[in-house]
Design an enzyme around this catalytic site. Structure first.
Site, PDB file in Angstrom:
ATOM      1  N   SER A 174      10.574   5.392 -28.137  1.00  0.00           N
ATOM      2  CA  SER A 174       9.393   6.199 -28.433  1.00  0.00           C
ATOM      3  C   SER A 174       9.567   6.920 -29.768  1.00  0.00           C
ATOM      4  CB  SER A 174       9.139   7.161 -27.275  1.00  0.00           C
ATOM      5  OG  SER A 174       7.834   7.677 -27.325  1.00  0.00           O
ATOM      6  N   ASP A 191       2.488  -1.451 -22.586  1.00  0.00           N
ATOM      7  CA  ASP A 191       2.736  -0.097 -23.076  1.00  0.00           C
ATOM      8  C   ASP A 191       1.453   0.438 -23.695  1.00  0.00           C
ATOM      9  OD1 ASP A 191       3.545   2.247 -24.279  1.00  0.00           O
ATOM     10  OD2 ASP A 191       5.375   1.414 -25.145  1.00  0.00           O
ATOM     11  N   HIS A 215       5.715   1.911 -20.961  1.00  0.00           N
ATOM     12  CA  HIS A 215       6.559   2.645 -21.909  1.00  0.00           C
ATOM     13  C   HIS A 215       7.914   2.918 -21.250  1.00  0.00           C
ATOM     14  CE1 HIS A 215       6.902   4.748 -25.672  1.00  0.00           C
ATOM     15  NE2 HIS A 215       7.149   5.917 -25.101  1.00  0.00           N
TER      16      HIS A 215
END
Length: 642
Positions: A203, A328, A359
């Site tokens: 991320s 995601d 994610h």
């Protein structure tokens, strides 16, 4: 493909290691042979004690003064390395992560944070498994607080240049080109470092790795971005359409920078007083950043240009191991597609894993194989062990829950761009595809800003006034779409603006990895990867895939704000009734439509599930004779039934 020359360690302890590394010479860039590294079967072995490892905190000097105190920012950098590196007996490469989350949100599925108990600010707990697994194998692990977070000076900048420069300064220091200090102000050198650095992170952390690579800094040998951003504009907007959930980012940003260090109460009070009072530099700059990120004009401007790693992809010298979830919808799939395409254009050594999850870190969707693969990747790029990983297929894709296949290219080289015209109703289908221009000219739908995606895809055999749907006949054999679907429509709109949505949909009953909880659930048993201490163990809860059975799946999506039909840099209102060309993409994917299923494209207006809806309730008159989609089909158009 461009590829740096690979080498192997000249000094290995175990004679049995030679079988895995024979026939190569040391890299010219190594300052001296590291020594006492054991290699067996082509990988480093856990011969160093994790319990006895050196744990220290240094403060790397950045090249900027982000908080305006007239001093270059110092970046809190926590290090764990084998005890044999003390006294310069052993030099080791570095696995490096920069993160804003070491104190507030934590890292990994179990949200681990840095923790210390004796007041010296040196963590007794290093988040994640990197330290437990890799330090015994002859690596140092460096976890750095992002500028403006936890113990680092400066201001958090939401993907801005300060983060890239912080990473560059750290890599420079690890290569003897920069400065760092102890907590008491003595300068310290990284004489234990080989200078070979690999960055990793999921991320935001992986996004920093992308940005650092675009500086071209010497010594950054590889990066492993997991679910990472390549251009921050694309995290907040898609072709001018603003994401609903992107508004959580400024909120999270504010939450993160408002967290005082947790080391002790006195330091926390000093932090609040000096850094985050009402009139502080960081609070003021943070407010400006939040406002710019949420600018209703949605133009790509200088703010976003600073946060665009794509434009500097030609500077990337490091190899790149991309990992992303095909589902995601936090860091949308266009982030990995665009980054991968840029790396491909510049012939960067690379590898990609694509999962059916959202994610999620690969440690939590394919743990055993991920640790093995990451180990080999770092051994190859940081220790120089010629273990063959770069000779293996470039792409690894999850086909169904825990069913993986490898491919020599991505998108698949066998994919052919199938150009299909949108066509009117035929037999029972409300909209179809054609290889030739249809005779009918116009199909009309009205934007309903309250229409959810579930309504857009419901009742596919029925026409709807708030969407257009185009379907194939039932497929006689499986059809694989590999790459990016492009939408190109001509239409007249009765308002000055509207949003447009395009969905790629699979109609057919099947078991699929569920998007709920990002496609995984956490179980109550653990697996261990590396060595442990009483304070920091190497054991983490195991997960499993969440699989549901349903009649359809929205495979991928794409949006467009009509004002940005020609340019991201400046929106232009439409003249009601005039005809315009609207071109945008449905995010890249790699998906197999089952035998007996139908492939469909849905065109609608606002998508309130994902984007801030347009409230004009526009009527969109689509000239289907001049409207088409391009679908990358492995095997070409003969695989489809129109």
């Amino acid at each position: 493909m461009r590829q740096k020359g690979r080498i192997t360690l000249a000094a290995v302890v175990a004679l049995s290691a030679l079988a895995g590394v024979a026939g190569a010479s040391p890299p010219p860039s190594l300052r001296r042979e590291p020594g006492r590294i054991v290699v067996r079967d082509g990988v480093t072995q856990p011969v160093f004690s994790y319990a006895d490892a050196v744990r220290e905190t240094v403060y790397v000097q950045s090249s900027i003064d982000g908080d305006g105190d007239q001093q270059l920012d110092l970046l809190a950098t926590d290090i764990i390395r084998p005890a044999a590196t003390e006294g310069n007996d052993l030099e080791v490469p570095v696995i490096y992560e920069q993160s804003p989350y070491y104190q507030s949100n934590g890292r990994g599925n179990e949200a681990e944070i840095k923790a210390e108990e004796d007041g010296d600010w040196i963590p007794t707990v290093f988040p994640l498994y990197y330290d437990n697994y890799f330090v015994p194998r002859g690596y140092a692990v460096v976890l750095q607080d992002m500028p403006g977070t936890r113990n680092s000076e400066g201001c958090m900048v939401l993907g801005g240049e300060a983060e890239e420069l912080a990473a560059k300064a750290t890599i420079d220091w690890l290569n003897g080109r920069g400065k760092a200090f102890t907590a008491t102000g003595e300068e310290v050198v990284a004489d234990w470092s080989t200078g070979h650095v690999g960055m990793i992170g999921k991320s935001y952390d992986g996004s920093v790795a992308n940005g650092a690579a675009t500086t071209g800094v010497e010594g950054l040998e590889t990066i492993v971005p997991i679910g990472a951003i390549d251009r921050w504009y694309d995290y907040h907007l898609n072709n001018g359409a603003q994401y609903v959930n992107a508004y959580t980012t400024p909120g999270l940003f504010s939450f993160v920078i408002d967290q005082p260090p947790g080391d002790d109460e006195e330091r926390g009070r000093d932090w609040v007083e000096n850094t985050f009072t009402e009139n502080s530099t960081c609070t003021a700059r943070g407010g400006e950043i939040v406002a710019k990120a949420a600018d209703p004009q949605a133009d790509y401007n200088e703010f976003w240009d600073e946060r665009d790693y794509l434009k500097d992809a030609d500077k990337v010298e490091a190899s790149v191991f991309v990992v992303h979830g095909l589902n995601d919808w936090n860091v949308k799939p266009n982030n990995y597609v665009q980054w991968w395409q840029a790396l491909q254009r510049h012939d960067v050594p690379r590898k990609i894993w694509l999962s059916q999850t959202g994610h999620v870190d690969p440690f939590d969707f394919r743990r055993k194989e991920w640790v093995r693969t990451l180990h080999r990747w770092f051994d190859y790029w940081l220790h120089g062990i010629d273990n063959g990983i770069m000779d293996e297929p470039i792409a690894t894709i999850e086909r169904g829950a825990d069913r993986w296949k490898t491919y020599r290219s991505w998108p698949d080289r066998r994919a052919r761009k199938v150009r299909l015209f949108l066509a009117p109703a035929r037999k029972k289908l409300p909209g179809t595809f054609s290889l030739r221009r249809p005779k009918k000219d116009v199909m009309v739908f009205q934007d309903d800003p309250e229409q959810e995606e579930s309504q857009m895809v419901a009742s596919p055999m029925q026409a709807s006034e708030n969407r257009l749907i185009f379907l194939t006949k039932k497929l006689r054999k499986k059809v694989r779409v590999s790459g990016t679907v492009k939408v190109d429509i001509r239409a007249a709109v009765d308002q000055v603006d509207t949003n447009l949505t395009a969905l790629l949909v699979d109609y057919g009953k099947a078991k699929r990895v569920s998007g709920g909880a990002e496609g995984i659930r956490t179980l109550q048993r653990e697996s261990c990867h590396g060595q442990s201490t009483e304070d920091d163990d190497a054991c983490y809860l195991v997960t499993e895939k969440v699989v549901t059975e349903g009649p359809l799946e929205i495979v991928s999506r794409g949006w467009l704000d009509a004002r940005h039909r020609d340019s991201l840099r400046e929106g232009e209102p439409m003249v009601p009734g005039e005809k315009y060309r609207f071109r945008w993409e449905i995010f890249g994917d790699d998906y197999v439509f089952g035998k007996g299923h139908r492939l469909a494209i849905v065109i609608a207006g606002s998508d309130p599930d994902w984007t801030i809806p347009d409230e004009t309730h526009a009527a969109i008159n689509v000239q289907i004779r001049r409207s088409q989609v391009v679908i990358p089909v492995v095997g070409g158009r003969g695989r489809l039934r129109l």
